[in-house]
Design an enzyme around this catalytic site. Structure first.
Site, mmCIF file in Angstrom:
data_model
loop_
_atom_site.group_PDB
_atom_site.id
_atom_site.type_symbol
_atom_site.label_atom_id
_atom_site.label_comp_id
_atom_site.label_asym_id
_atom_site.label_seq_id
_atom_site.Cartn_x
_atom_site.Cartn_y
_atom_site.Cartn_z
ATOM 1 N N ASP A 23 -20.622 39.076 23.853
ATOM 2 C CA ASP A 23 -20.065 37.749 23.824
ATOM 3 C C ASP A 23 -19.993 36.193 24.067
ATOM 4 O O ASP A 23 -21.432 36.347 25.449
ATOM 5 C CB ASP A 23 -18.438 38.134 24.155
ATOM 6 C CG ASP A 23 -17.445 36.685 23.548
ATOM 7 O OD1 ASP A 23 -17.634 35.810 23.034
ATOM 8 O OD2 ASP A 23 -16.715 36.241 24.865
ATOM 9 N N GLU A 25 -18.603 32.833 25.137
ATOM 10 C CA GLU A 25 -17.089 32.007 25.675
ATOM 11 C C GLU A 25 -17.118 33.047 27.034
ATOM 12 O O GLU A 25 -16.259 34.049 26.374
ATOM 13 C CB GLU A 25 -16.429 31.594 25.113
ATOM 14 C CG GLU A 25 -16.740 30.593 24.297
ATOM 15 C CD GLU A 25 -15.746 29.500 23.937
ATOM 16 O OE1 GLU A 25 -14.617 28.907 24.271
ATOM 17 O OE2 GLU A 25 -15.884 29.748 22.046
ATOM 18 N N GLU A 31 -15.231 28.593 28.961
ATOM 19 C CA GLU A 31 -14.432 29.200 27.937
ATOM 20 C C GLU A 31 -14.195 27.302 27.054
ATOM 21 O O GLU A 31 -13.826 26.642 28.331
ATOM 22 C CB GLU A 31 -13.146 29.440 27.892
ATOM 23 C CG GLU A 31 -12.542 31.367 28.342
ATOM 24 C CD GLU A 31 -13.387 31.531 27.328
ATOM 25 O OE1 GLU A 31 -12.818 30.866 25.898
ATOM 26 O OE2 GLU A 31 -13.564 33.057 27.250
ATOM 27 N N ARG A 62 -4.318 25.886 16.706
ATOM 28 C CA ARG A 62 -5.467 24.499 18.388
ATOM 29 C C ARG A 62 -5.565 23.258 17.153
ATOM 30 O O ARG A 62 -5.350 22.271 17.479
ATOM 31 C CB ARG A 62 -6.765 25.659 17.701
ATOM 32 C CG ARG A 62 -6.806 26.362 19.250
ATOM 33 C CD ARG A 62 -7.784 27.149 19.504
ATOM 34 N NE ARG A 62 -8.612 27.613 20.814
ATOM 35 C CZ ARG A 62 -9.164 29.424 20.727
ATOM 36 N NH1 ARG A 62 -9.707 29.283 19.393
ATOM 37 N NH2 ARG A 62 -9.416 29.232 21.503
ATOM 38 N N SER A 106 -20.445 35.518 18.222
ATOM 39 C CA SER A 106 -19.399 34.792 18.961
ATOM 40 C C SER A 106 -18.011 34.089 17.639
ATOM 41 O O SER A 106 -18.568 34.096 17.014
ATOM 42 C CB SER A 106 -20.254 33.831 19.630
ATOM 43 O OG SER A 106 -18.927 32.641 19.915
ATOM 44 N N ASP A 107 -16.718 33.754 17.920
ATOM 45 C CA ASP A 107 -16.331 33.713 17.504
ATOM 46 C C ASP A 107 -15.838 31.784 17.351
ATOM 47 O O ASP A 107 -15.530 31.215 16.979
ATOM 48 C CB ASP A 107 -15.050 34.196 17.263
ATOM 49 C CG ASP A 107 -14.896 35.782 17.192
ATOM 50 O OD1 ASP A 107 -15.087 36.035 15.861
ATOM 51 O OD2 ASP A 107 -13.546 36.248 17.262
ATOM 52 N N LYS A 149 -17.205 40.464 14.624
ATOM 53 C CA LYS A 149 -18.205 40.990 15.699
ATOM 54 C C LYS A 149 -18.601 41.483 15.831
ATOM 55 O O LYS A 149 -19.862 43.315 15.676
ATOM 56 C CB LYS A 149 -17.839 41.166 16.649
ATOM 57 C CG LYS A 149 -17.639 40.149 17.136
ATOM 58 C CD LYS A 149 -16.982 39.767 18.529
ATOM 59 C CE LYS A 149 -16.745 37.699 19.711
ATOM 60 N NZ LYS A 149 -15.890 37.419 21.279
ATOM 61 N N ASP A 168 -15.696 39.431 27.021
ATOM 62 C CA ASP A 168 -14.356 39.825 28.140
ATOM 63 C C ASP A 168 -12.852 39.470 27.417
ATOM 64 O O ASP A 168 -12.123 40.005 28.007
ATOM 65 C CB ASP A 168 -14.427 38.797 28.746
ATOM 66 C CG ASP A 168 -14.128 37.190 27.720
ATOM 67 O OD1 ASP A 168 -14.940 37.183 26.890
ATOM 68 O OD2 ASP A 168 -13.459 36.217 28.496
ATOM 69 N N ASN A 171 -10.985 40.240 20.872
ATOM 70 C CA ASN A 171 -11.969 40.027 20.198
ATOM 71 C C ASN A 171 -12.704 40.868 20.117
ATOM 72 O O ASN A 171 -13.883 40.983 19.103
ATOM 73 C CB ASN A 171 -11.790 38.777 19.028
ATOM 74 C CG ASN A 171 -12.344 37.734 20.109
ATOM 75 O OD1 ASN A 171 -12.724 38.142 21.620
ATOM 76 N ND2 ASN A 171 -13.031 37.072 19.603
#
Length: 219
Positions: A23, A25, A31, A62, A106-107, A149, A168, A171
């Site tokens: 991952d 972030e 983050e 967001r 990563s997302d 992922k 972490d 996801n």
């Protein structure tokens, strides 16, 4: 630096190529949304995948907040330019890339990733893309593939790779559980409590040792 890739030895009957899937972030860099929440003074943007397992729901949340405050890609980009990798992250990544293949899964979005990849030495990253209007407003997002992922890890396995994964957040759990070995890294106490079966580490030294041990363990 001595480079030692896990290429096959001539006297081995069976050999597996490894790819470590990380991952971004929270593992290698801070983050992004938390940094932007602090820079913009909008605490609602501190919510991340550590808090909300549904990424689609989180991103729509967001985007609505950004629209409400008249903020867009330009403002987020200015914050990202000031973000540095977590202490020790680049050295960890450099060493890991010297002994095996590494992909960051990563997302996050390609529009966010560029400055961060430069600071990490341009590792390979698989991520997603934002939909951005001409005025810089973020209007939507496009995921590279569903369950990106897990799907990526399964695809790598289907072409002969053994994966080792670490992350972490919620996801990251699917790719961690689907890999030969998987580890939580700098995760939350709640996620660690919910998944006691997953080894959890807090330092790059611990994570590197666990990855090396997994690569040395017979399949």
């Amino acid at each position: 630096m001595k480079y030692r890739y896990n290429f096959p030895a001539a006297d081995k009957e069976e050999f597996k190529m490894y790819i470590v899937c990380l991952d971004l972030e929270g593992v290698l860099v801070p983050e992004i949304w938390i940094a932007f929440a602090q820079a913009s003074g909008i605490p609602e943007l501190k919510r991340t995948t550590r808090d909300e397992p549904d990424y689609d729901k989180l991103m729509k949340y967001r985007i609505d907040i950004l629209k409400e405050h008249g903020l867009g890609l330009k403002e987020i980009g200015e914050t990202i330019e000031k973000i540095d990798p977590l202490p020790g992250a680049k050295a960890f990544l450099d060493e890991l890339r010297s002994i095996t293949q590494v992909i960051i899964i990563s997302d996050t979005f390609s529009q966010f990733a560029g400055p961060l990849m430069k600071k990490l030495g341009f590792p390979t990253i698989f991520c997603n893309s934002l939909e951005v209007a001409e005025n810089g407003e973020i209007t939507g997002f496009k995921m590279r593939v569903e369950n990106s992922k897990l799907t990526t890890v399964k695809a790598l396995q289907s072409i002969g790779y053994e994966t080792i994964a670490s992350g972490d957040s919620h996801n990251d759990l699917a790719m961690i559980k689907a890999s030969k070995a998987g580890f939580l890294f700098k995760s939350t106490e709640q996620i660690k409590a919910d998944h006691p079966e997953l080894p959890a580490y807090e330092t790059y030294e611990e994570l590197m040792s666990a990855i090396k041990k997994a690569m040395e363990t017979p399949i």
